[in-house]
Design a protein around this motif. Structure first.
Motif, short mmCIF file in Angstrom:
data_model
loop_
_atom_site.label_atom_id
_atom_site.label_comp_id
_atom_site.label_asym_id
_atom_site.label_seq_id
_atom_site.Cartn_x
_atom_site.Cartn_y
_atom_site.Cartn_z
N GLY A 1 0.78 -1.23 0.00
CA GLY A 1 0.00 0.00 0.00
C GLY A 1 0.82 1.28 0.00
O GLY A 1 0.28 2.37 0.23
N TYR A 2 2.13 1.18 -0.27
CA TYR A 2 2.98 2.38 -0.30
C TYR A 2 3.33 2.71 -1.75
O TYR A 2 3.43 1.82 -2.60
CB TYR A 2 4.28 2.16 0.48
N ARG A 3 3.55 3.97 -2.01
CA ARG A 3 3.92 4.41 -3.36
C ARG A 3 5.17 5.28 -3.30
O ARG A 3 5.30 6.10 -2.40
CB ARG A 3 2.78 5.18 -4.02
N MET A 4 6.05 5.09 -4.28
CA MET A 4 7.24 5.92 -4.39
C MET A 4 7.21 6.61 -5.74
O MET A 4 6.96 5.97 -6.77
CB MET A 4 8.50 5.07 -4.27
N LYS A 5 7.47 7.91 -5.72
CA LYS A 5 7.44 8.66 -6.97
C LYS A 5 8.70 8.37 -7.78
O LYS A 5 9.78 8.19 -7.23
CB LYS A 5 7.38 10.16 -6.68
N SER A 6 8.54 8.34 -9.11
CA SER A 6 9.71 8.25 -9.99
C SER A 6 10.47 9.56 -9.87
O SER A 6 9.87 10.63 -9.82
CB SER A 6 9.29 8.02 -11.43
N SER A 7 11.78 9.47 -9.79
CA SER A 7 12.57 10.69 -9.61
C SER A 7 13.84 10.62 -10.42
O SER A 7 14.43 9.57 -10.60
CB SER A 7 12.91 10.88 -8.13
N SER A 8 14.25 11.78 -10.93
CA SER A 8 15.44 11.83 -11.79
C SER A 8 16.62 12.48 -11.09
O SER A 8 17.73 12.44 -11.58
CB SER A 8 15.11 12.61 -13.07
N THR A 9 16.40 13.10 -9.92
CA THR A 9 17.49 13.77 -9.22
C THR A 9 17.80 13.04 -7.92
O THR A 9 16.96 12.33 -7.36
CB THR A 9 17.12 15.23 -8.89
N LYS A 10 19.05 13.25 -7.42
CA LYS A 10 19.47 12.61 -6.16
C LYS A 10 18.55 13.02 -5.02
O LYS A 10 18.11 12.20 -4.22
CB LYS A 10 20.91 13.01 -5.83
N GLY A 11 18.30 14.33 -4.93
CA GLY A 11 17.50 14.85 -3.83
C GLY A 11 16.10 14.28 -3.81
O GLY A 11 15.59 13.89 -2.76
N ALA A 12 15.48 14.20 -4.99
CA ALA A 12 14.11 13.68 -5.07
C ALA A 12 14.08 12.19 -4.70
O ALA A 12 13.15 11.73 -4.02
CB ALA A 12 13.55 13.89 -6.47
N THR A 13 15.09 11.43 -5.14
CA THR A 13 15.16 10.01 -4.80
C THR A 13 15.32 9.83 -3.30
O THR A 13 14.66 8.98 -2.68
CB THR A 13 16.34 9.34 -5.54
N ALA A 14 16.20 10.64 -2.69
CA ALA A 14 16.43 10.56 -1.25
C ALA A 14 15.16 10.91 -0.47
O ALA A 14 14.81 10.24 0.51
CB ALA A 14 17.57 11.48 -0.84
N ARG A 15 14.46 11.96 -0.91
CA ARG A 15 13.22 12.36 -0.23
C ARG A 15 12.16 11.26 -0.33
O ARG A 15 11.42 11.00 0.62
CB ARG A 15 12.69 13.67 -0.81
#
Length: 801
Positions: free
Chosen positions: A520-534
């Motif tokens: 039931g969890y979702r992770m956003k696709s991210s292209s930057t280091k910061g977004a992936t870490a968040r």
């Protein structure tokens, strides 16, 4: 538009192949992932993309392209003969890893030329057989990875040989009687290979280099682990003698060249059993609401000069090795435990990062200096933790101590420690906001008696006192790296070893994203280091204290890349730092010594150091770090098996900690010892391994064993020679008295197992018959088409006449 992308115009197979051939041949040496290929070739429709993927797979199969990973390709410029590393597997499924870093190529045992794991080899790529995987044949062993091995001696009347704990040789090492060095049966020994196996002699021949002692003795077993990894278990006398000549005297010249911090309050905070204190913290209040915090590091480079006998030994070792019951130091004991160690009430040489901070932990000033310090107090973590809690700090909340009561804070130097804790928590909070990844790590520890026998096994959690020290060490390492690496645009930074950590493995990260959806969890696709870490941090916050929390953290950790040393800076993903190095532990890490020397050189106006030389040193240090970690892990495994050997037959609650194609790993909840339940013991069904979802699934009854599942086990076997702990899975987790195993005499269980095996055999035969019928049908259709074509040709010729 959407419809067009779904349907789209298809190209012929020949045309798409020609486009791809032109594209890759025009970009030799470059690697492209699928997205880049689609974008650059303007393959916008779904059918075109699918055609391109099929075509590239076929071109890789035909060796026109090289498949770098599951989604990336490049032009194959390798010839039939290639060089690279050999990887040996106990099951005979060996592989060859080419120098270019492409995917491994299978090498069967008969084509291995008796190469060992890690050997540098030359291979010939074999002609591909239809519908078979790519294979290579070793044609030359260029360089042996190692020539000494550790094992147990077997001395018979006519023959002596070494039995190695792992299946690294297909045949045992024969030792001539005159080369035994008086070794006896069951002695642990270090043996050097003098003659490698060949076509005529399949047994390697060796000679004993050292007798470590009788198997089972604690010192012998720990030294065996070190010898197995090529790590030294004794310190060279010549190096110790050189260290004994160093006086450590503070001269008038030293006083003139160094900043004097001897009268500023300073302390060390370390584990209670530590002897090498390589970092200390000083603290004092300044005007205008500012605070000065000094991160003082043992000045090893003051004593160890580049190229001297001590430096050469330290460089070779690269790191101290921490086994369960001992430390194998990088430096001689006189240096690491006395001269360099920042012991309380002793004047010491230090290399220091000095910070001026405001109430929010913002850096107002920073400089690096050679200093003289004198520690007021040596603390262990437990003492500082108790002092913080006595003054209102609740561990794990991230909140500092409340304002001091009327009588002031409790405990000696409480004001300084509580203020350091408050500033550390400000720094920590800011670090996570700026992109550091939150992983709550645990370390397995043993309490051992005077003979080295483990009497308790437990996990140690990082508390506020540990985090206080950690935060200031991170700040110092980051600031030192920035002082050299952060230069104005257009200017090249001087050479420095960095601690780098790449972004998560894309494929594993996608697996993680798909996996957490099931909970039931979702992770956003991210292209930057910061977004992936968040995205990762949000996930860690969401799963905290949830039943699936530990499982998801385990899968997330497996998606992370390994940190290493390099002069080519790419930043540190896990910490969220653009610049990071190791400056704070020169007593136990050689890269820190290199950093200290280069900082001194550049402060004196020296030119940039040789980049290639330092990159080679970085690679060596990264390799030695992995070897030391493997040795440490083996010592933990040994003590774990030794500890559980006294609990054979006992039953425990556990959870599944690992899933493989050959069995299930389980960790006991009570003491965190890990063992394996072989897949042969799961005899109630035929189980398939679902690697993507980390589970085993029964083919007939669909029972699932998944990572993180709670189970109940019984300790079945503890094999110290193999460092292997075997569990039996209890048949019913509610009924803790019943067990099931391959050796069980439970008739019902055996009947179920037999039925499952019978059904599996019937299914297999059915599939084989279906495949055979399908092939026969295809062959008939093919023959009919050929006959029809021949008849048409004959008819055409007749009509022409």
């Amino acid at each position: 538009m959407g419809k067009n992308k779904k349907g789209g115009k298809r190209m012929s197979e020949k045309r798409i192949t020609e486009i791809l051939e032109d594209f890759f041949s025009g970009n030799p040496g470059q690697t492209f992932n699928l997205k880049e290929v689609f974008h650059l070739l303007k393959l916008n429709t779904h059918p075109q993309k699918m055609q391109a993927i099929d075509a590239m797979d076929q071109m890789a199969y035909d060796d026109y392209l090289t498949k770098v990973d599951e989604t990336s390709y490049k032009l194959n410029q390798n010839g039939q003969v290639q060089e690279g590393k050999f990887v040996r597997k106990a099951n005979g499924k060996n592989s060859f890893i080419p120098d270019g870093g492409e995917l491994p190529i299978f090498v069967s045992e008969r084509n291995s030329l008796f190469a060992m794991g890690g050997d540098r080899v030359k291979v010939s790529i074999m002609a591909r057989r239809p519908n078979r995987i790519k294979e290579a044949q070793v044609i030359e062993i260029l360089q042996r990875a190692k020539d000494t091995f550790v094992g147990k001696l077997r001395v018979d009347k006519d023959l002596s040989y070494l039995v190695t704990p792992q299946t690294i040789f297909t045949n045992d090492i024969i030792i001539p009687k005159r080369k035994l060095k008086k070794g006896k049966t069951d002695d642990k020994a270090v043996v050097k290979i003098t003659q490698w196996p060949d076509a005529n002699h399949k047994n390697p021949i060796g000679e004993v280099v050292d007798i470590l002692g009788p198997a089972g003795d604690n010192n012998v077993e720990m030294n065996s682990i070190l010898a197995q990894y090529g790590l030294p278990y004794v310190y060279p006398k010549s190096v110790e003698q050189a260290a004994d000549k160093i006086t450590g005297e503070i001269t008038p010249k030293d006083l003139k060249e160094r900043e004097d911090y001897r009268k500023i309050w300073t302390c060390t905070i370390d584990p209670k059993d530590a002897k090498d204190f390589d970092d200390a913290l000083s603290f004092r209040k300044l005007k205008d609401g500012l605070y000065e915090v000094g991160v003082h590091i043992a000045d090893v480079s003051h004593f160890v000069k580049e190229g001297d006998i001590i430096d050469k030994e330290a460089q070779k070792r690269s790191t101290s090795v921490y086994l369960v019951d001992r430390t194998i130091p990088m430096l001689p004991e006189r240096l690491c435990n006395f001269l360099c160690s920042l012991r309380a009430d002793e004047e010491k040489f230090a290399y220091s990062a000095i910070f001026e901070l405001d109430d929010e932990g913002n850096i107002k000033k920073f400089h690096i200096a050679h200093t003289l310090i004198k520690s007021n107090r040596r603390y262990c973590y437990e003492e500082v933790q108790q002092l913080l809690e006595d003054n209102g700090v609740v561990d794990g909340t991230g909140q500092p101590a409340p304002p001091a009561p009327k009588g002031g804070y409790k405990g000696q130097y409480a004001d300084q420690l509580i203020m350091l804790d408050r500033l550390a928590k400000k720094l920590r909070s800011k670090r996570f906001k700026e992109g550091s990844v939150k992983f709550d790590t645990e370390e397995l520890h043993f309490d051992i008696d005077e003979t080295g026998k483990p009497i308790r096994c437990y996990y140690k959690h990082s508390k506020d006192a540990n985090k206080l020290v950690e935060e200031f060490m991170l700040l110092a390492n980051k600031s030192v790296a920035e002082s050299i690496g952060k230069v104005p645009r257009g200017k090249k930074a001087k050479t420095l070893p960095y601690r780098i950590h790449d972004n998560p493995d894309p494929k594993k990260f996608e697996t993680l994203k798909d996996f957490v959806v099931k909970f039931g969890y979702r992770m956003k696709s991210s292209s930057t280091k910061g977004a992936t870490a968040r995205s990762l941090n949000k996930l860690m916050d969401d799963v905290e204290d949830k039943p699936e929390g530990k499982l998801i953290q385990t899968v997330a950790l497996r998606s992370m890349m390994k940190a290493k040393y390099s002069v080519h800076n790419i930043g540190h993903f896990g910490l969220g730092f653009d610049y990071y190095t190791h400056f704070t532990s020169p007593i136990r890490r050689y890269p820190d010594v290199m950093v200290h020397r280069l900082l001194t050189r550049y402060a004196e106006g020296g030119r940039s150091a040789n980049e290639k030389h330092y990159e080679d040193l970085c690679e060596h240090c990264s390799d030695m770090e992995i070897i030391a970690q493997n040795a440490e892990r083996d010592s933990i495994k040994y003590k774990m098996v030794e500890f559980m050997g006294a609990h054979l037959g006992e039953k425990y609650d556990a959870h599944i900690s690992g899933i493989t194609s050959y069995g299930v790993y389980a960790e006991i909840d009570e003491n965190h010892c890990e063992g394996m339940i072989p897949i042969r013991d799961l005899d109630d069904d035929y189980y398939d391994f679902d690697e993507k979802n980390f589970c085993l699934i029964g083919r007939h009854h669909h029972h699932k064993y998944q990572l993180g599942d709670s189970i109940h086990i019984q300790v079945a076997q503890a094999n110290l020679d193999k460092k292997q702990l075997d569990f039996m899975l209890l048949k019913n987790n509610k009924d803790k008295g019943m067990t099931e195993s391959s050796s069980s005499t439970d008739n019902n269980s055996n009947k179920k197992g037999n039925r499952a095996r019978r059904r599996h055999k019937e299914d297999r035969n059915k599939r084989n018959n279906e495949d055979r019928n399908k092939r026969n049908k295809e062959d008939r259709n093919k023959r009919n088409k050929e006959d029809k074509k021949k008849r048409n040709n004959r008819n055409n010729r007749h009509s022409e006449k």
